[in-house]
Design a protein around this motif. Structure first.
Motif, mmCIF file in Angstrom:
data_model
loop_
_atom_site.group_PDB
_atom_site.id
_atom_site.type_symbol
_atom_site.label_atom_id
_atom_site.label_comp_id
_atom_site.label_asym_id
_atom_site.label_seq_id
_atom_site.Cartn_x
_atom_site.Cartn_y
_atom_site.Cartn_z
ATOM 1 N N GLY A 1 90.108 -2.084 -26.540
ATOM 2 C CA GLY A 1 89.305 -3.237 -26.874
ATOM 3 C C GLY A 1 89.892 -4.545 -26.382
ATOM 4 N N GLU A 2 89.465 -5.582 -27.053
ATOM 5 C CA GLU A 2 89.826 -6.952 -26.669
ATOM 6 C C GLU A 2 91.313 -7.240 -26.887
ATOM 7 O OE1 GLU A 2 88.712 -11.314 -28.274
ATOM 8 O OE2 GLU A 2 87.032 -9.919 -28.024
ATOM 9 N N GLY A 3 91.941 -6.647 -27.880
ATOM 10 C CA GLY A 3 93.365 -6.868 -28.152
ATOM 11 C C GLY A 3 94.237 -6.414 -26.994
ATOM 12 N N VAL A 4 93.866 -5.295 -26.421
ATOM 13 C CA VAL A 4 94.629 -4.786 -25.272
ATOM 14 C C VAL A 4 94.434 -5.725 -24.076
ATOM 15 C CG1 VAL A 4 94.889 -2.843 -23.686
ATOM 16 C CG2 VAL A 4 94.512 -2.422 -26.105
ATOM 17 N N ALA A 5 93.248 -6.227 -23.904
ATOM 18 C CA ALA A 5 92.974 -7.148 -22.795
ATOM 19 C C ALA A 5 93.777 -8.440 -22.968
ATOM 20 C CB ALA A 5 91.486 -7.462 -22.713
ATOM 21 N N GLN A 6 93.885 -8.911 -24.219
ATOM 22 C CA GLN A 6 94.679 -10.113 -24.466
ATOM 23 C C GLN A 6 96.165 -9.856 -24.227
ATOM 24 O OE1 GLN A 6 93.651 -11.252 -28.448
ATOM 25 N NE2 GLN A 6 91.783 -12.333 -27.829
ATOM 26 N N LEU A 7 96.638 -8.670 -24.623
ATOM 27 C CA LEU A 7 98.027 -8.294 -24.366
ATOM 28 C C LEU A 7 98.299 -8.262 -22.863
ATOM 29 C CD1 LEU A 7 100.799 -7.282 -25.350
ATOM 30 C CD2 LEU A 7 99.856 -4.966 -25.216
ATOM 31 N N ARG A 8 97.363 -7.680 -22.141
ATOM 32 C CA ARG A 8 97.499 -7.625 -20.681
ATOM 33 C C ARG A 8 97.514 -9.042 -20.092
ATOM 34 N NH1 ARG A 8 97.397 -4.129 -16.596
ATOM 35 N NH2 ARG A 8 96.591 -4.861 -14.604
ATOM 36 N N GLN A 9 96.656 -9.895 -20.577
ATOM 37 C CA GLN A 9 96.618 -11.276 -20.081
ATOM 38 C C GLN A 9 97.938 -11.990 -20.375
ATOM 39 O OE1 GLN A 9 94.228 -12.717 -18.203
ATOM 40 N NE2 GLN A 9 95.588 -14.484 -18.046
ATOM 41 N N GLY A 10 98.490 -11.749 -21.554
ATOM 42 C CA GLY A 10 99.784 -12.340 -21.905
ATOM 43 C C GLY A 10 100.901 -11.848 -20.992
ATOM 44 N N LEU A 11 100.893 -10.557 -20.695
ATOM 45 C CA LEU A 11 101.879 -10.008 -19.765
ATOM 46 C C LEU A 11 101.737 -10.626 -18.369
ATOM 47 C CD1 LEU A 11 101.936 -6.202 -20.697
ATOM 48 C CD2 LEU A 11 103.760 -7.858 -21.015
ATOM 49 N N GLU A 12 100.504 -10.778 -17.919
ATOM 50 C CA GLU A 12 100.272 -11.386 -16.607
ATOM 51 C C GLU A 12 100.783 -12.823 -16.569
ATOM 52 O OE1 GLU A 12 96.089 -10.863 -15.959
ATOM 53 O OE2 GLU A 12 96.328 -8.775 -15.323
ATOM 54 N N ASN A 13 100.540 -13.567 -17.632
ATOM 55 C CA ASN A 13 101.016 -14.948 -17.698
ATOM 56 C C ASN A 13 102.548 -15.005 -17.707
ATOM 57 O OD1 ASN A 13 98.376 -15.801 -17.787
ATOM 58 N ND2 ASN A 13 98.340 -16.137 -19.997
ATOM 59 N N THR A 14 103.165 -14.093 -18.484
ATOM 60 C CA THR A 14 104.625 -14.049 -18.538
ATOM 61 C C THR A 14 105.206 -13.716 -17.176
ATOM 62 O OG1 THR A 14 104.505 -13.310 -20.831
ATOM 63 C CG2 THR A 14 106.605 -13.001 -19.700
ATOM 64 N N LEU A 15 104.619 -12.734 -16.511
ATOM 65 C CA LEU A 15 105.094 -12.361 -15.177
ATOM 66 C C LEU A 15 104.924 -13.526 -14.200
ATOM 67 C CD1 LEU A 15 106.228 -10.117 -13.397
ATOM 68 C CD2 LEU A 15 103.881 -9.409 -12.932
ATOM 69 N N SER A 16 103.824 -14.230 -14.301
ATOM 70 C CA SER A 16 103.602 -15.394 -13.441
ATOM 71 C C SER A 16 104.671 -16.463 -13.671
ATOM 72 C CB SER A 16 102.207 -15.960 -13.698
ATOM 73 O OG SER A 16 102.014 -17.144 -12.970
ATOM 74 N N LEU A 17 105.009 -16.699 -14.941
ATOM 75 C CA LEU A 17 106.068 -17.675 -15.252
ATOM 76 C C LEU A 17 107.424 -17.230 -14.706
ATOM 77 C CD1 LEU A 17 105.140 -18.617 -18.928
ATOM 78 C CD2 LEU A 17 104.904 -20.043 -16.888
ATOM 79 N N PHE A 18 107.712 -15.924 -14.794
ATOM 80 C CA PHE A 18 108.958 -15.405 -14.231
ATOM 81 C C PHE A 18 109.013 -15.652 -12.725
ATOM 82 C CE2 PHE A 18 110.026 -12.546 -17.896
ATOM 83 C CZ PHE A 18 111.327 -12.987 -18.039
ATOM 84 N N PHE A 19 107.904 -15.357 -12.044
ATOM 85 C CA PHE A 19 107.880 -15.562 -10.594
ATOM 86 C C PHE A 19 108.043 -17.040 -10.240
ATOM 87 C CE2 PHE A 19 105.592 -11.359 -9.947
ATOM 88 C CZ PHE A 19 106.695 -10.762 -9.370
#
Length: 193
Positions: A96-114
């Motif tokens: 559901g939506e919670g997993v999508a938000q978790l994925r979005q958070g991971l993408e944002n974190t990875l972007s900040l790392f890069f």
């Protein structure tokens, strides 16, 4: 006149001057000696000046290297974190939506790392559809494949550079020539039986 004779002559002149028997006319050899000595001092000065300039340039290069590569150890420690985030993002997600938000958070974190790594001069090694470069890639497998040998078929772990220095090589699978490729002897006598 050798150096020892010249020294003896200078000693004699000093003794005469101390005894009150001053030399009336300057000795032309002694005048030449002073000119040679002055020229030697000048050459020594110029050499020392050049040595100091070379030392200054070398220290500047060392300081630039220290500034550019000071974060190398820190960056090396962050790379496994980046790998874990990329692995988490590469797994398929059903839910559901919670997993999508978790994925979005991971993408944002990875972007900040890069972004943080890019500010420190760390960049990924380009390995997709590239030719194998032993200076930037580490082959962990070789697979017979059609087409040109030594091309990268798969990237198992990204490699990174810090400015122009390799931080970690990319772990890749490389194509090798198929058994029927040019460069192999197709005659029946060349095959093992």
């Amino acid at each position: 006149m050798t150096e020892a004779e010249r020294q003896d002559q200078q000693d004699e002149d000093k003794e005469k001057a101390n005894a009150g028997e001053g030399v009336e006319d300057a000795n032309p050899a002694e005048e030449t000696n002073w000119r040679e000595q002055a020229e030697q001092y000048r050459n020594d000065y110029l050499r020392a000046l050049a040595d100091m300039e070379n030392l200054r340039k070398r220290l500047e290069r060392q300081m630039d290297d220290a500034r550019n590569y000071a974060v190398e150890r820190f960056a090396r420690e962050l790379l496994p974190v980046v790998d874990s985030l990329e692995l988490a993002l590469s797994t398929p997600v059903a839910g559901g939506e919670g997993v999508a938000q978790l994925r979005q958070g991971l993408e944002n974190t990875l972007s900040l790392f890069f972004q943080a790594l890019a500010k420190a001069g760390v960049a990924p090694v380009e390995a997709d559809a590239a030719r194998f470069d032993p200076h930037r890639h580490q082959a962990i497998a070789m697979v017979e494949a059609e087409g040109e040998p030594n091309r990268i078929l798969a990237v198992h772990q990204k490699g990174y550079v810090i400015h122009d220095r390799l931080l970690r090589p990319a772990m890749v699978t490389v194509a090798k020539a198929a058994s029927g490729e040019p460069g192999r002897d197709p005659s029946p006598g060349s095959q093992d039986q």
